[in-house]
Design an enzyme around this catalytic site. Sequence first.
Site, PDB file in Angstrom:
ATOM      1  N   GLY A  12      29.161 -51.357 106.737  1.00  0.00           N
ATOM      2  CA  GLY A  12      29.449 -51.651 105.337  1.00  0.00           C
ATOM      3  C   GLY A  12      29.114 -50.489 104.426  1.00  0.00           C
ATOM      4  O   GLY A  12      28.518 -49.485 104.845  1.00  0.00           O
ATOM      5  N   ASP A  13      29.565 -50.614 103.168  1.00  0.00           N
ATOM      6  CA  ASP A  13      29.286 -49.624 102.115  1.00  0.00           C
ATOM      7  C   ASP A  13      29.814 -48.235 102.446  1.00  0.00           C
ATOM      8  O   ASP A  13      29.232 -47.224 102.042  1.00  0.00           O
ATOM      9  CB  ASP A  13      27.758 -49.549 101.835  1.00  0.00           C
ATOM     10  CG  ASP A  13      27.202 -50.893 101.438  1.00  0.00           C
ATOM     11  OD1 ASP A  13      27.922 -51.663 100.778  1.00  0.00           O
ATOM     12  OD2 ASP A  13      26.039 -51.170 101.787  1.00  0.00           O
ATOM     13  N   LYS A  16      34.783 -48.332 100.744  1.00  0.00           N
ATOM     14  CA  LYS A  16      36.081 -49.041 100.805  1.00  0.00           C
ATOM     15  C   LYS A  16      36.666 -49.217  99.409  1.00  0.00           C
ATOM     16  O   LYS A  16      37.866 -49.025  99.207  1.00  0.00           O
ATOM     17  CB  LYS A  16      35.895 -50.423 101.471  1.00  0.00           C
ATOM     18  CG  LYS A  16      35.429 -50.343 102.910  1.00  0.00           C
ATOM     19  CD  LYS A  16      35.118 -51.708 103.491  1.00  0.00           C
ATOM     20  CE  LYS A  16      33.925 -52.398 102.883  1.00  0.00           C
ATOM     21  NZ  LYS A  16      32.617 -51.765 103.160  1.00  0.00           N
ATOM     22  N   LYS A  18      36.343 -47.451  96.694  1.00  0.00           N
ATOM     23  CA  LYS A  18      36.941 -46.220  96.163  1.00  0.00           C
ATOM     24  C   LYS A  18      38.320 -45.976  96.783  1.00  0.00           C
ATOM     25  O   LYS A  18      39.279 -45.658  96.079  1.00  0.00           O
ATOM     26  CB  LYS A  18      36.032 -45.017  96.441  1.00  0.00           C
ATOM     27  CG  LYS A  18      36.813 -43.744  96.206  1.00  0.00           C
ATOM     28  CD  LYS A  18      36.159 -42.441  96.370  1.00  0.00           C
ATOM     29  CE  LYS A  18      37.297 -41.410  96.365  1.00  0.00           C
ATOM     30  NZ  LYS A  18      36.877 -40.051  96.086  1.00  0.00           N
ATOM     31  N   ASN A  38      28.747 -61.184  99.045  1.00  0.00           N
ATOM     32  CA  ASN A  38      27.827 -60.313  99.777  1.00  0.00           C
ATOM     33  C   ASN A  38      28.317 -58.865  99.663  1.00  0.00           C
ATOM     34  O   ASN A  38      27.552 -57.922  99.764  1.00  0.00           O
ATOM     35  CB  ASN A  38      27.702 -60.726 101.259  1.00  0.00           C
ATOM     36  CG  ASN A  38      29.033 -61.002 101.944  1.00  0.00           C
ATOM     37  OD1 ASN A  38      30.080 -61.054 101.311  1.00  0.00           O
ATOM     38  ND2 ASN A  38      28.990 -61.198 103.246  1.00  0.00           N
ATOM     39  N   GLY A  40      29.838 -55.480  97.796  1.00  0.00           N
ATOM     40  CA  GLY A  40      29.759 -54.790  96.511  1.00  0.00           C
ATOM     41  C   GLY A  40      30.601 -53.541  96.647  1.00  0.00           C
ATOM     42  O   GLY A  40      30.247 -52.643  97.414  1.00  0.00           O
ATOM     43  N   HIS A  41      31.739 -53.516  95.996  1.00  0.00           N
ATOM     44  CA  HIS A  41      32.679 -52.401  96.142  1.00  0.00           C
ATOM     45  C   HIS A  41      32.722 -51.613  94.837  1.00  0.00           C
ATOM     46  O   HIS A  41      33.024 -52.164  93.782  1.00  0.00           O
ATOM     47  CB  HIS A  41      34.072 -52.919  96.514  1.00  0.00           C
ATOM     48  CG  HIS A  41      34.110 -53.581  97.868  1.00  0.00           C
ATOM     49  ND1 HIS A  41      35.245 -54.123  98.416  1.00  0.00           N
ATOM     50  CD2 HIS A  41      33.135 -53.761  98.791  1.00  0.00           C
ATOM     51  CE1 HIS A  41      34.950 -54.615  99.611  1.00  0.00           C
ATOM     52  NE2 HIS A  41      33.683 -54.419  99.861  1.00  0.00           N
ATOM     53  N   GLN A 225      32.485 -55.613 104.137  1.00  0.00           N
ATOM     54  CA  GLN A 225      31.497 -55.312 105.186  1.00  0.00           C
ATOM     55  C   GLN A 225      32.042 -54.220 106.114  1.00  0.00           C
ATOM     56  O   GLN A 225      32.778 -53.366 105.651  1.00  0.00           O
ATOM     57  CB  GLN A 225      31.110 -56.586 105.970  1.00  0.00           C
ATOM     58  CG  GLN A 225      30.271 -57.568 105.152  1.00  0.00           C
ATOM     59  CD  GLN A 225      31.065 -58.455 104.228  1.00  0.00           C
ATOM     60  OE1 GLN A 225      32.030 -59.091 104.620  1.00  0.00           O
ATOM     61  NE2 GLN A 225      30.674 -58.538 102.969  1.00  0.00           N
ATOM     62  N   LYS A 332      31.999 -39.419 101.292  1.00  0.00           N
ATOM     63  CA  LYS A 332      30.663 -38.887 100.997  1.00  0.00           C
ATOM     64  C   LYS A 332      30.361 -37.593 101.759  1.00  0.00           C
ATOM     65  O   LYS A 332      29.197 -37.294 102.062  1.00  0.00           O
ATOM     66  CB  LYS A 332      29.583 -39.957 101.224  1.00  0.00           C
ATOM     67  CG  LYS A 332      29.886 -41.236 100.437  1.00  0.00           C
ATOM     68  CD  LYS A 332      28.736 -42.177 100.292  1.00  0.00           C
ATOM     69  CE  LYS A 332      27.866 -41.891  99.109  1.00  0.00           C
ATOM     70  NZ  LYS A 332      27.035 -43.032  98.681  1.00  0.00           N
ATOM     71  N   LEU A 333      31.407 -36.846 102.062  1.00  0.00           N
ATOM     72  CA  LEU A 333      31.225 -35.582 102.776  1.00  0.00           C
ATOM     73  C   LEU A 333      30.391 -34.613 101.928  1.00  0.00           C
ATOM     74  O   LEU A 333      29.639 -33.798 102.460  1.00  0.00           O
ATOM     75  CB  LEU A 333      32.606 -34.985 103.099  1.00  0.00           C
ATOM     76  CG  LEU A 333      32.652 -33.826 104.066  1.00  0.00           C
ATOM     77  CD1 LEU A 333      32.037 -34.177 105.420  1.00  0.00           C
ATOM     78  CD2 LEU A 333      34.101 -33.354 104.281  1.00  0.00           C
ATOM     79  N   GLY A 416      33.485 -37.115  96.453  1.00  0.00           N
ATOM     80  CA  GLY A 416      32.769 -37.589  95.268  1.00  0.00           C
ATOM     81  C   GLY A 416      33.191 -39.012  94.983  1.00  0.00           C
ATOM     82  O   GLY A 416      34.196 -39.492  95.515  1.00  0.00           O
TER      83      GLY A 416
END
Length: 430
Positions: A12-13, A16, A18, A38, A40-41, A225, A332-333, A416
């Site tokens: 998860g997290d 997705k 973005k 549950n 949070g996007h 998820q 998140k590279l 980013g």
Amino acid sequence: MANIVIVGTQWGDEGKGKIVDLLAEYADVVVRFQGGNNAGHTMVVNGEQFISHLVPSGILQGKICVIGNGMVVDPEVLISEIDYLIEKGIDVSPEKLKISEKAHVIMPYHKQLDQAREKKATGKEKIGTTGRGIGPCYEDKASRRGIRFVDLLDPDVFDQKVKAAAEEKNFYLNQYYGAEGVSAAAIVSEYAPFRDRLADHVADISVFIDQTSRTGGQLLFEGAQGTHLDIDHGTYPYVTSSSTVSGNACCGAGIGPRRIDHVTGIAKAYTTRVGRGPFPTELFDEIGDRIQEKGAEFGATTGRRRRCGWVDTVILRNAARLNSLSGLAITKLDVLGGLDEVRICTGYRCRGQNVSEFPADLSVLEQCEPIYETLPGWKEDISGVRSYEELPDQTKNYLKRIEVLTGTPIDIISVGPGRNETIILKNAFC
Ligand code: GDP
Ligand code: IMO
Ligand code: MG
């Protein structure tokens, strides 16, 4: 014309929200097919951050958004999300936001049971759920005691179902968990305004998306998820209560598999996990702390600190197979920039044996030691990079190794949180 499924490949997290927001530009309808609040996007548009828990992440692009039958919905949370979006000037009218009549409704006793269970559990029994009532609501669905939107819309049926449920749940809550019970009458009056507010949004989703697709509309299915939180394929019992893999886009939306053209798996350039459960590449050193801080790794739903570790291609290969991934989006590279070295887990070593596939037995998984390949890091800040060619050679090399080790091409690179902070190598919609 193409219909695309987007799923998380890790725990998860992965980002997705973005990627769904970004690709929703090319879609006509965005459908969430499982989970509830549950999730949070996060979407960041023109520097402004939006976090959605229930409304699909296509809403900011002005697309028709659908809450699929596979979801479990807390109506109070949904209404506050709708109000928040209205305040921001976003169209969330019944034409833009549709709710499946078959989606299940999260009730107060679901949340109470979820929290009471976590409270009573000790040691390894604790799952670390979000406490939002997700598990108990899916349990009622499976045991055929659930309350669907179609039931909420009929006051007599709703009244009767709540009374029957309250009797049973109060027994568990009082007798087993020593917790306070619920009042059926109070629930009925609390939920009546939710019925009035949401009734116009409720529709036959399967028919709607079928018609959209048959008339040339493109569909984007948004997973919540991640693959390793899947009820069947994840690190059971440290999982969520729904099927998070791409196949469930069909069941959770009401379409058949022949309608899916492309599956994009979202993977962070490293790995995170919130809540309990095994995590072979977890870091307990200053590099883990650095990734956690630079990546601002706090849960978008509960605010919990996310556990961080190196990227794990055992789990990514597992996700590639389980979801039949067409491509990956690496997010998140930018967070890995500035490290002397970066590591990729290529396999595990367990009890003197090499393990290349993700084990189902958690006692085996807990003993797995990751085998790493170490690559040179990159010093540059890549958050301003907008083309693959501009990336440092070390970054390209890192991405190429992930492609080779997962056997999956990288379609999208995210550097980013902003919508524009992205390099699209292949857009499956075009
Ligand atoms: P989701 O649940 O998969 O939608 O992901 P979350 O929204 O829970 O967590 C992802 C977090 O990373 C959010 O805060 C995003 O704004 C952020 N994010 C997404 N992509 C990137 C990226 O490429 N770089 C950075 N620095 N942050 C990102
Ligand atoms: P998104 O969609 C990360 C985790 C919880 C817990 C386990 C079970 O934002 O990626 P649950 O409340 O579902 O019964 O909790 O699953 N979990 C998530 N972790 N991202 C999520 O959603 C999650 N949704 C549930 O932390 O470990
Ligand atoms: Mg999230």
